[in-house]
Motif scaffolding. Sequence first.
Motif, PDB file in Angstrom:
ATOM      1  N   GLY A  50     -35.539  43.181 -16.737  1.00  0.00           N
ATOM      2  CA  GLY A  50     -35.407  43.742 -18.072  1.00  0.00           C
ATOM      3  C   GLY A  50     -36.423  43.182 -19.043  1.00  0.00           C
ATOM      4  N   LEU A  51     -37.015  42.035 -18.695  1.00  0.00           N
ATOM      5  CA  LEU A  51     -38.050  41.412 -19.506  1.00  0.00           C
ATOM      6  C   LEU A  51     -39.403  41.578 -18.837  1.00  0.00           C
ATOM      7  CD1 LEU A  51     -36.257  38.023 -20.286  1.00  0.00           C
ATOM      8  CD2 LEU A  51     -36.467  39.979 -21.834  1.00  0.00           C
ATOM      9  N   ASP A  52     -40.464  41.588 -19.619  1.00  0.00           N
ATOM     10  CA  ASP A  52     -41.800  41.642 -19.044  1.00  0.00           C
ATOM     11  C   ASP A  52     -42.159  40.274 -18.457  1.00  0.00           C
ATOM     12  OD1 ASP A  52     -43.773  40.132 -21.156  1.00  0.00           O
ATOM     13  OD2 ASP A  52     -42.085  41.116 -22.164  1.00  0.00           O
ATOM     14  N   THR A 112     -30.192  31.727  -8.407  1.00  0.00           N
ATOM     15  CA  THR A 112     -31.575  31.759  -8.878  1.00  0.00           C
ATOM     16  C   THR A 112     -32.315  32.996  -8.403  1.00  0.00           C
ATOM     17  OG1 THR A 112     -32.307  30.379  -7.011  1.00  0.00           O
ATOM     18  CG2 THR A 112     -31.733  29.249  -9.066  1.00  0.00           C
ATOM     19  N   SER A 113     -32.049  33.435  -7.187  1.00  0.00           N
ATOM     20  CA  SER A 113     -32.729  34.641  -6.703  1.00  0.00           C
ATOM     21  C   SER A 113     -32.215  35.884  -7.426  1.00  0.00           C
ATOM     22  CB  SER A 113     -32.554  34.787  -5.192  1.00  0.00           C
ATOM     23  OG  SER A 113     -31.192  34.946  -4.835  1.00  0.00           O
ATOM     24  N   ALA A 114     -30.910  35.952  -7.683  1.00  0.00           N
ATOM     25  CA  ALA A 114     -30.349  37.111  -8.390  1.00  0.00           C
ATOM     26  C   ALA A 114     -30.919  37.221  -9.797  1.00  0.00           C
ATOM     27  CB  ALA A 114     -28.829  37.015  -8.432  1.00  0.00           C
ATOM     28  N   VAL A 115     -31.055  36.098 -10.490  1.00  0.00           N
ATOM     29  CA  VAL A 115     -31.628  36.121 -11.834  1.00  0.00           C
ATOM     30  C   VAL A 115     -33.125  36.423 -11.765  1.00  0.00           C
ATOM     31  CG1 VAL A 115     -32.071  34.788 -13.929  1.00  0.00           C
ATOM     32  CG2 VAL A 115     -29.882  34.551 -12.738  1.00  0.00           C
ATOM     33  N   GLY A 116     -33.806  35.837 -10.795  1.00  0.00           N
ATOM     34  CA  GLY A 116     -35.235  36.087 -10.655  1.00  0.00           C
ATOM     35  C   GLY A 116     -35.564  37.531 -10.365  1.00  0.00           C
ATOM     36  N   MET A 126     -24.299  41.937 -15.363  1.00  0.00           N
ATOM     37  CA  MET A 126     -25.329  40.895 -15.256  1.00  0.00           C
ATOM     38  C   MET A 126     -24.777  39.513 -15.627  1.00  0.00           C
ATOM     39  SD  MET A 126     -29.231  41.084 -16.682  1.00  0.00           S
ATOM     40  CE  MET A 126     -28.764  41.648 -18.300  1.00  0.00           C
ATOM     41  N   GLN A 127     -23.967  39.476 -16.719  1.00  0.00           N
ATOM     42  CA  GLN A 127     -23.388  38.197 -17.110  1.00  0.00           C
ATOM     43  C   GLN A 127     -22.419  37.659 -16.066  1.00  0.00           C
ATOM     44  OE1 GLN A 127     -22.901  41.075 -18.624  1.00  0.00           O
ATOM     45  NE2 GLN A 127     -20.812  41.342 -19.392  1.00  0.00           N
ATOM     46  N   ASP A 128     -21.936  38.551 -15.161  1.00  0.00           N
ATOM     47  CA  ASP A 128     -21.000  38.112 -14.129  1.00  0.00           C
ATOM     48  C   ASP A 128     -21.666  37.236 -13.070  1.00  0.00           C
ATOM     49  OD1 ASP A 128     -18.949  39.367 -15.365  1.00  0.00           O
ATOM     50  OD2 ASP A 128     -18.828  41.067 -14.007  1.00  0.00           O
ATOM     51  N   LEU A 129     -22.978  37.064 -13.143  1.00  0.00           N
ATOM     52  CA  LEU A 129     -23.654  36.141 -12.238  1.00  0.00           C
ATOM     53  C   LEU A 129     -23.153  34.710 -12.431  1.00  0.00           C
ATOM     54  CD1 LEU A 129     -27.337  37.449 -12.432  1.00  0.00           C
ATOM     55  CD2 LEU A 129     -25.761  37.658 -10.516  1.00  0.00           C
ATOM     56  N   GLN A 159     -31.442  42.512 -22.591  1.00  0.00           N
ATOM     57  CA  GLN A 159     -32.577  41.591 -22.533  1.00  0.00           C
ATOM     58  C   GLN A 159     -32.179  40.196 -23.006  1.00  0.00           C
ATOM     59  OE1 GLN A 159     -35.226  43.995 -24.969  1.00  0.00           O
ATOM     60  NE2 GLN A 159     -36.572  44.353 -23.202  1.00  0.00           N
ATOM     61  N   ALA A 160     -31.339  40.127 -24.013  1.00  0.00           N
ATOM     62  CA  ALA A 160     -30.880  38.824 -24.501  1.00  0.00           C
ATOM     63  C   ALA A 160     -30.050  38.102 -23.442  1.00  0.00           C
ATOM     64  CB  ALA A 160     -30.063  39.002 -25.782  1.00  0.00           C
ATOM     65  N   VAL A 161     -29.229  38.855 -22.707  1.00  0.00           N
ATOM     66  CA  VAL A 161     -28.476  38.265 -21.605  1.00  0.00           C
ATOM     67  C   VAL A 161     -29.432  37.759 -20.534  1.00  0.00           C
ATOM     68  CG1 VAL A 161     -26.867  38.752 -19.718  1.00  0.00           C
ATOM     69  CG2 VAL A 161     -26.391  39.621 -22.011  1.00  0.00           C
ATOM     70  N   GLU A 162     -30.462  38.536 -20.237  1.00  0.00           N
ATOM     71  CA  GLU A 162     -31.440  38.091 -19.238  1.00  0.00           C
ATOM     72  C   GLU A 162     -32.172  36.836 -19.692  1.00  0.00           C
ATOM     73  OE1 GLU A 162     -35.303  39.776 -16.744  1.00  0.00           O
ATOM     74  OE2 GLU A 162     -33.811  41.199 -17.504  1.00  0.00           O
ATOM     75  N   ILE A 163     -32.515  36.762 -20.970  1.00  0.00           N
ATOM     76  CA  ILE A 163     -33.126  35.534 -21.493  1.00  0.00           C
ATOM     77  C   ILE A 163     -32.200  34.351 -21.261  1.00  0.00           C
ATOM     78  CG2 ILE A 163     -33.815  34.339 -23.615  1.00  0.00           C
ATOM     79  CD1 ILE A 163     -34.814  37.079 -24.649  1.00  0.00           C
ATOM     80  N   THR A 164     -30.923  34.541 -21.552  1.00  0.00           N
ATOM     81  CA  THR A 164     -29.927  33.476 -21.375  1.00  0.00           C
ATOM     82  C   THR A 164     -29.875  33.013 -19.922  1.00  0.00           C
ATOM     83  OG1 THR A 164     -28.616  34.515 -23.129  1.00  0.00           O
ATOM     84  CG2 THR A 164     -27.530  32.835 -21.794  1.00  0.00           C
ATOM     85  N   LEU A 165     -29.801  33.964 -19.000  1.00  0.00           N
ATOM     86  CA  LEU A 165     -29.737  33.625 -17.581  1.00  0.00           C
ATOM     87  C   LEU A 165     -31.048  33.027 -17.089  1.00  0.00           C
ATOM     88  CD1 LEU A 165     -27.797  36.759 -16.288  1.00  0.00           C
ATOM     89  CD2 LEU A 165     -26.898  34.451 -16.619  1.00  0.00           C
ATOM     90  N   ASP A 166     -32.175  33.485 -17.653  1.00  0.00           N
ATOM     91  CA  ASP A 166     -33.465  32.891 -17.312  1.00  0.00           C
ATOM     92  C   ASP A 166     -33.501  31.409 -17.685  1.00  0.00           C
ATOM     93  OD1 ASP A 166     -34.815  34.914 -16.055  1.00  0.00           O
ATOM     94  OD2 ASP A 166     -36.040  35.487 -17.774  1.00  0.00           O
TER      95      ASP A 166
END
Length: 271
Positions: free
Chosen positions: A138-140, A130-134, A1-4, A226-233
Motif C-alpha cells: 500500500g506504500l511506495d 515479517t514476511s506478511a508485512v513485507g 491487515m491489522q489482524d497480523l 496506508q497508516a496501518v501499513e506504516i504502523t506494521l512497517d
Amino acid sequence: MQDLLTPLIALSPPSLVAVNSVTRETCAKTTGLRPLPYEAPTEPESETEGLLVEFAEQFSADVSAVTPEQRSTLMAAFGAEVLGIAALMFVADFGPRVSAGLTALGVPVREPEAWDNQTHPADALLNRFTSAVGALHGLDPLTTEIIRLRGATQHNCRLCTSLRETGALEAGGSEPLYAEIAQYEESSELSAAHKAALRYVDALIWTPSSLDDAAAGVLAHWSVDQAVEITLDVMRNATNKIAVALGGDEPRVADGVEHYRLGADGMPVFG
C-alpha cells in the motif's frame, strides 16, 4: 491487515508462560501502556524473574543500551531458549505500541480467541509476521525505506543501517536524501507526508503513550490502510531490537552499504 498482530498476541509456549507474563507486564509498565493479555502462569516465581525484568526494562526503554553483562547473563540463564524468549519479549514490547497506534488511527485490534501453545515465537515473528508485512504494497518503496532507515538509527542497528533496498533506490532514493532523515524536520527534500510518517515512527518508538497527535498527522497525508501499513512497517523493522539486544547486528559488509531487494513474498533477497 491489522489482524497480523493477533497471532503474535496469542503466543503462549507452555514452557515459557511465566516468561510471557513477566515480560508483558514489565514492557508495558516501562512504556506506560496496557499490557497484552497473557495466559496466567501456575508455577511459583523463579530465580530468573529478576534478570528478566531488568533485561525487559532496558529492551523497552532503549535497546541500544543493553550491556554485554546483561546479554551474557540472559544467554547463560536461558541457553538455547534465548531466541524464543527474545521474540516473546519483543511482542511484549512492541505489541502494545502497535495496539496503541492502531487505536489512535481508529482501527480496532482483534484479541485472540485461544492461546497458541504450538508455534515457536521466533518463527511466528521473524518468519511469518515479517514476511506478511513485507509483502504489503500500500506504500511506495521509497516511503517504506525511509521508515525503515529511521527505525534502524533509533535502535542503533548496525546491520540495518548498512542495507539499502533496491526498489527504493529505483523510486528516487539516494544517499543525500537518506541523510536528511536524521534531521527530517529541517529537511527541504523530504515531503510533508514523509515528515508526518517519521513523526509517527518516532512516537511509536519513544513516546508510545502519547500517539494521538502523530497519528492525526499521518491521517492528514495517508489513507487509513496506508497508516496501518506504516504502523506494521515500524514493528517489522523494529524486530532489529532482537539482533541488537543479543549482539547479532554486525553488518554483512565491512565498508559502505549492501543492496537487497524485498521479494514478492516479503523476504529480502540479496544479490
